[in-house]
Design an enzyme around this catalytic site. Structure first.
Site, mmCIF file in Angstrom:
data_model
loop_
_atom_site.group_PDB
_atom_site.id
_atom_site.type_symbol
_atom_site.label_atom_id
_atom_site.label_comp_id
_atom_site.label_asym_id
_atom_site.label_seq_id
_atom_site.Cartn_x
_atom_site.Cartn_y
_atom_site.Cartn_z
ATOM 1 C CD GLU A 32 -3.157 -0.304 0.143
ATOM 2 O OE1 GLU A 32 -3.143 -0.004 -1.124
ATOM 3 O OE2 GLU A 32 -3.751 -1.154 0.447
ATOM 4 C CB THR A 34 4.316 0.226 -2.624
ATOM 5 O OG1 THR A 34 3.136 -0.312 -2.876
ATOM 6 C CG2 THR A 34 4.868 -0.158 -1.244
ATOM 7 C CG ASP A 35 0.339 3.298 -6.484
ATOM 8 O OD1 ASP A 35 0.614 4.084 -5.408
ATOM 9 O OD2 ASP A 35 -0.692 3.252 -6.976
ATOM 10 C CB ALA A 120 -16.262 1.203 -0.519
ATOM 11 N N GLY A 121 -13.324 3.050 -1.246
ATOM 12 C CA GLY A 121 -11.845 2.534 -1.520
ATOM 13 C C GLY A 121 -11.834 1.187 -2.350
ATOM 14 C CG LEU A 122 -14.132 -1.509 -2.726
ATOM 15 C CD1 LEU A 122 -15.468 -2.510 -2.614
ATOM 16 C CD2 LEU A 122 -13.100 -2.524 -2.322
ATOM 17 C CB SER A 123 -10.454 1.680 -7.509
ATOM 18 O OG SER A 123 -9.370 1.553 -6.634
ATOM 19 C CG ASP A 169 -6.488 2.496 -7.223
ATOM 20 O OD1 ASP A 169 -5.974 1.703 -6.577
ATOM 21 O OD2 ASP A 169 -7.036 3.448 -6.832
ATOM 22 C CE1 TYR A 219 -2.751 7.723 -2.614
ATOM 23 C CE2 TYR A 219 -2.107 9.790 -3.831
ATOM 24 C CZ TYR A 219 -2.169 8.156 -3.628
ATOM 25 O OH TYR A 219 -1.474 7.405 -4.347
HETATM 26 C C1 GAF Z 1 -5.224 4.974 -3.705
HETATM 27 C C2 GAF Z 1 -4.443 5.542 -5.004
HETATM 28 F F1 GAF Z 1 -5.468 5.806 -5.983
HETATM 29 C C3 GAF Z 1 -3.369 4.351 -5.513
HETATM 30 O O1 GAF Z 1 -2.735 4.742 -6.319
HETATM 31 C C4 GAF Z 1 -2.472 3.848 -4.073
HETATM 32 O O2 GAF Z 1 -1.609 4.655 -4.055
HETATM 33 C C5 GAF Z 1 -3.512 3.392 -2.903
HETATM 34 O O3 GAF Z 1 -4.420 4.605 -2.775
HETATM 35 C C6 GAF Z 1 -2.402 3.072 -1.775
HETATM 36 O O4 GAF Z 1 -1.636 2.116 -1.922
HETATM 37 O O5 GAF Z 1 -6.260 3.790 -3.880
#
Ligand code: GAF
Length: 384
Positions: A32, A34-35, A120-123, A169, A219
């Site tokens: 998490e 890390t991207d 919900a954080g599911l993109s 995501d 973020y």
């Molecule tokens: C969010 C971001 F959109 C992703 O790119 C990622 O950084 C994530 O947070 C954390 O791992 O979903």
């Protein structure tokens, strides 16, 4: 069912047939934040998705309808700009990217529907961006590669939603594969599908039903803190381009004395990248126990060092920690709300859900929503 529903709404509204594209939400097993540090992530596309029904127009109008919000949005190709209405931005951001690439588009009609819970954080936003890019690519014959569309979706999010997200995501939504996780190297963008042989273990998501307003501002702050850490390391180690290249020793030497908070942030990322690599080995060895332990450690780091958790997420992880039926649990995604991801023995799910729903409601004064995530394919045409 979703296809019939969206087809009918589209037909009633625009009186014609539509191309329908489905693009899923995602989970992330581990890795998490890390991207955007050039590290690795381990997401998978799920059985909850955004659907877009679309058809071309002969003029330059864009006419959108969102089923969930029961709202319309209209504009023209020459007046694309971020809108105060939230949801159209994910479609408009993609149109903007296509125009910046020099594509001469025509107008279009579109209806958007789906079952990815928003916030919900599911993109759900990445899923809508990917669905839009894929649908426009198909409809106008733009011949874009999937990766190009993913990169455009990421830029759309930066410019039209104002969050400097990494690539995870969108990549997961576009490239997902049923019953597999994607080990993605966010630097080279090389990826490997790892089979998710979880047998009698299921991926259970507990939705806190909160999204704290800090989510997007903090973020962007985390991103800057990581970049600051890299700047300081570079003074002694110019070859270091991102935290992917850093070691704890480098952080001890170059960051600790300058700023203890930034040290803490960077340390989490360096450890998380290492943890993910080991977790992928666990998965390949079918050692779900060991993978689960790492998920708990990830949560600890996200909560105490990276500080992107919140009391609701911490409560949910704490509540399952000593339960033998739960092999691993952690907050998932950007943080400050959304879901926890839990690896749970199948035969214990019903009892666990009942128990956690009750204590969560009692202690947090909020409802808990639960999903069992099935791992599905990425973006695809479901009606040509
Ligand atoms: C969010 C971001 F959109 C992703 O790119 C990622 O950084 C994530 O947070 C954390 O791992 O979903």
């Amino acid at each position: 069912m979703m296809i019939e529903k969206i087809s009918k709404i589209f037909h009633d509204k625009f009186n014609e047939d539509a191309l329908i594209v489905r693009s899923p939400g995602r989970v992330n097993i581990i890795g998490e934040h890390t991207d955007y540090n050039d590290g690795f992530v381990l997401p998978a596309a799920i059985d909850k998705a955004i659907y877009i029904a679309i058809s071309p127009r002969n003029d330059d109008k864009i006419c959108l309808h969102a089923v969930d919000f029961n709202e319309d949005f209209n504009c023209t190709l020459s007046t694309i700009a971020p809108s105060k209405q939230h949801w159209p931005n994910y479609v408009l951001g993609i149109v903007d990217q296509l125009q910046k690439k020099g594509f001469e588009l025509k107008g279009f009609n579109a209806v958007i529907d789906g079952d990815v819970p928003v916030g919900a954080g599911l993109s759900s936003s990445a899923a809508l961006e990917c669905a839009t890019a894929f649908a426009l690519n198909e409809m106008f014959g733009l011949k874009l590669y999937k990766l190009e569309m993913v990169q455009m979706a990421q830029k759309a999010e930066h410019l039209f939603a104002g969050v400097k997200v990494g690539i995870m995501d969108m990549f997961a939504s576009m490239f997902g594969k049923a019953e597999h996780a994607i080990k993605l190297d966010c630097r080279s963008l090389e990826y490997e599908y790892i089979p998710l042989h979880l047998n009698n273990i299921k991926i259970v998501l507990f939705n806190t039903n909160v999204k704290h307003s800090l989510a997007s501002s903090e973020y962007n702050v985390r991103r800057q803190q990581c970049e600051q850490g890299v700047e300081w390391i570079k003074e002694n180690y110019p070859q270091v381009k991102s935290l992917r290249d850093a070691t704890i020793e480098m952080l001890d030497e170059c960051v600790l004395s300058k700023d203890a908070l930034i040290y803490k942030r960077c340390k989490f990322i360096v450890e998380e990248i290492q943890r993910l690599l080991k977790a992928c080995e666990d998965l390949k060895q079918n050692d779900i126990q060991s993978l689960g332990e790492k998920m708990f450690l990830t949560h600890e780091g996200l909560s105490k060092e990276y500080e992107v958790s919140c009391k609701e997420l911490d409560f949910l992880v704490e509540s399952v920690k000593n339960n033998n039926a739960v092999l691993g649990a952690r907050m998932m995604g950007g943080g400050f709300g959304g879901c926890t991801i839990n690896l749970v023995k199948e035969d214990a799910i019903d009892n666990l859900v009942n128990e956690i729903t009750e204590v969560y409601q009692r202690e947090m004064k909020l409802p808990l929503t639960t999903y069992i995530a099935r791992i599905e394919n990425g973006t695809e045409i479901i009606q040509p």
